[in-house]
Motif scaffolding. Structure first.
Motif, PDB file in Angstrom:
ATOM      1  N   LEU A   1     -18.643  49.517  -4.996  1.00  0.00           N
ATOM      2  CA  LEU A   1     -18.877  48.229  -4.351  1.00  0.00           C
ATOM      3  C   LEU A   1     -20.235  48.197  -3.677  1.00  0.00           C
ATOM      4  CD1 LEU A   1     -15.318  47.602  -2.855  1.00  0.00           C
ATOM      5  CD2 LEU A   1     -16.451  46.215  -4.602  1.00  0.00           C
ATOM      6  N   SER A   2     -20.641  49.321  -3.109  1.00  0.00           N
ATOM      7  CA  SER A   2     -21.968  49.395  -2.488  1.00  0.00           C
ATOM      8  C   SER A   2     -23.063  49.208  -3.527  1.00  0.00           C
ATOM      9  CB  SER A   2     -22.143  50.731  -1.760  1.00  0.00           C
ATOM     10  OG  SER A   2     -21.220  50.861  -0.701  1.00  0.00           O
ATOM     11  N   GLU A   3     -22.886  49.820  -4.688  1.00  0.00           N
ATOM     12  CA  GLU A   3     -23.855  49.652  -5.770  1.00  0.00           C
ATOM     13  C   GLU A   3     -23.927  48.200  -6.231  1.00  0.00           C
ATOM     14  OE1 GLU A   3     -22.656  52.333  -8.795  1.00  0.00           O
ATOM     15  OE2 GLU A   3     -23.223  54.145  -7.685  1.00  0.00           O
ATOM     16  N   ALA A   4     -22.811  47.483  -6.093  1.00  0.00           N
ATOM     17  CA  ALA A   4     -22.777  46.070  -6.495  1.00  0.00           C
ATOM     18  C   ALA A   4     -23.293  45.147  -5.400  1.00  0.00           C
ATOM     19  CB  ALA A   4     -21.352  45.675  -6.867  1.00  0.00           C
ATOM     20  N   GLY A   5     -23.575  45.698  -4.202  1.00  0.00           N
ATOM     21  CA  GLY A   5     -24.151  44.884  -3.146  1.00  0.00           C
ATOM     22  C   GLY A   5     -23.248  44.599  -1.959  1.00  0.00           C
ATOM     23  N   PHE A   6     -22.101  45.257  -1.894  1.00  0.00           N
ATOM     24  CA  PHE A   6     -21.152  45.004  -0.816  1.00  0.00           C
ATOM     25  C   PHE A   6     -21.137  46.166   0.178  1.00  0.00           C
ATOM     26  CE2 PHE A   6     -19.712  42.703  -4.531  1.00  0.00           C
ATOM     27  CZ  PHE A   6     -19.421  41.443  -4.028  1.00  0.00           C
ATOM     28  N   SER A   7     -21.288  45.844   1.442  1.00  0.00           N
ATOM     29  CA  SER A   7     -21.178  46.844   2.495  1.00  0.00           C
ATOM     30  C   SER A   7     -19.694  47.054   2.802  1.00  0.00           C
ATOM     31  CB  SER A   7     -21.917  46.383   3.756  1.00  0.00           C
ATOM     32  OG  SER A   7     -21.734  47.302   4.808  1.00  0.00           O
ATOM     33  N   VAL A   8     -19.220  48.286   2.652  1.00  0.00           N
ATOM     34  CA  VAL A   8     -17.796  48.578   2.786  1.00  0.00           C
ATOM     35  C   VAL A   8     -17.559  49.598   3.890  1.00  0.00           C
ATOM     36  CG1 VAL A   8     -15.738  49.436   1.613  1.00  0.00           C
ATOM     37  CG2 VAL A   8     -17.414  48.091   0.347  1.00  0.00           C
ATOM     38  N   ILE A   9     -16.610  49.298   4.754  1.00  0.00           N
ATOM     39  CA  ILE A   9     -16.192  50.217   5.807  1.00  0.00           C
ATOM     40  C   ILE A   9     -14.808  50.734   5.456  1.00  0.00           C
ATOM     41  CG2 ILE A   9     -15.647  50.467   8.254  1.00  0.00           C
ATOM     42  CD1 ILE A   9     -17.530  48.105   8.780  1.00  0.00           C
TER      43      ILE A   9
END
Length: 222
Positions: free
Chosen positions: A90-98
């Protein structure tokens, strides 16, 4: 990636609501295994989000970074690994994930899901060979946090009565995605010659496992 890195090939990528090994859904499921990041950017732009070149993450029109919380129960090392990989993807796709981790399944984890205190969560469900998905629909044990749609429920009921209605159900499921299937795990049993009488049942590969390993005193050194 998830099937290979977490389950070491002992899982199939999900392509829809039903296990893809079932002939009735062959060629009719809507989920694509390969990602389409350009399509993702188009959809995010339609919702008012733009990816910043500085960090590659999505921000809204006011400049606030889009952040998602991924809830995972860490009573299973496999689910923790899956959460880590999903965060990476998801980070690679542009989403910041916690990542929000807890090992309290009956308490914190279940309560947060019941109260819809999550953006995303990883769950694991065992289904029988009849692919009974009723727990996901309204009133079912797994329905907490799932947006219910009467049209999809009706399509599912039609499918349970006639497997020929599988395409209609999968098509509608693919347009709504009330839950996101990730993969289907395979039941695997590895034994030695000392274990006998193994006749797996339709729902449990370990059901009839019998026998015993040699005593330590009689076992030869490796």
């Amino acid at each position: 990636v998830l099937c290979q890195r977490v389950y070491y090939g002992g899982a199939l990528p999900a392509r829809g609501a039903i296990n893809p090994l079932y002939p009735c859904v062959t060629g009719v499921q809507q989920i694509q295994v390969a990602s389409d990041l350009s399509r993702c950017e188009t959809l995010m732009a339609e919702m008012g989000y733009k990816k910043q070149a500085s960090d590659g993450l999505y921000y809204d029109a006011s400049g606030r970074r889009l952040e998602l919380t991924l809830l995972v129960c860490t009573d299973s090392a496999l689910k923790r690994s899956a959460a880590t990989i999903l965060k990476e993807q998801l980070s690679e796709a542009g989403f910041s994930v916690i990542l929000e981790e807890t090992d309290d399944f009956e308490g914190i984890y279940s309560q947060k899901i019941a109260n819809r205190q999550f953006d995303l969560y990883i769950g694991e469900v065992k289904l029988y060979n009849n692919m009974d998905l009723s727990p996901f629909f309204e009133g079912g044990a797994l329905s907490s946090g799932i947006l219910q749609n009467p049209e999809l429920a009706a399509a599912y009921q039609a499918f349970t009565a006639d497997s020929g209605k599988a395409e209609a159900f999968e098509t509608l499921f693919g347009t709504q995605l009330p839950w996101l299937p990730l993969c289907w795990r395979s039941g695997t049993l590895v034994t030695s010659k000392q274990v006998t009488g193994i006749v797996p049942s339709v729902s449990n590969v370990f059901y009839s496992m019998q026998g015993s390993l040699p005593d330590a005193s009689s076992a030869s050194a490796p």
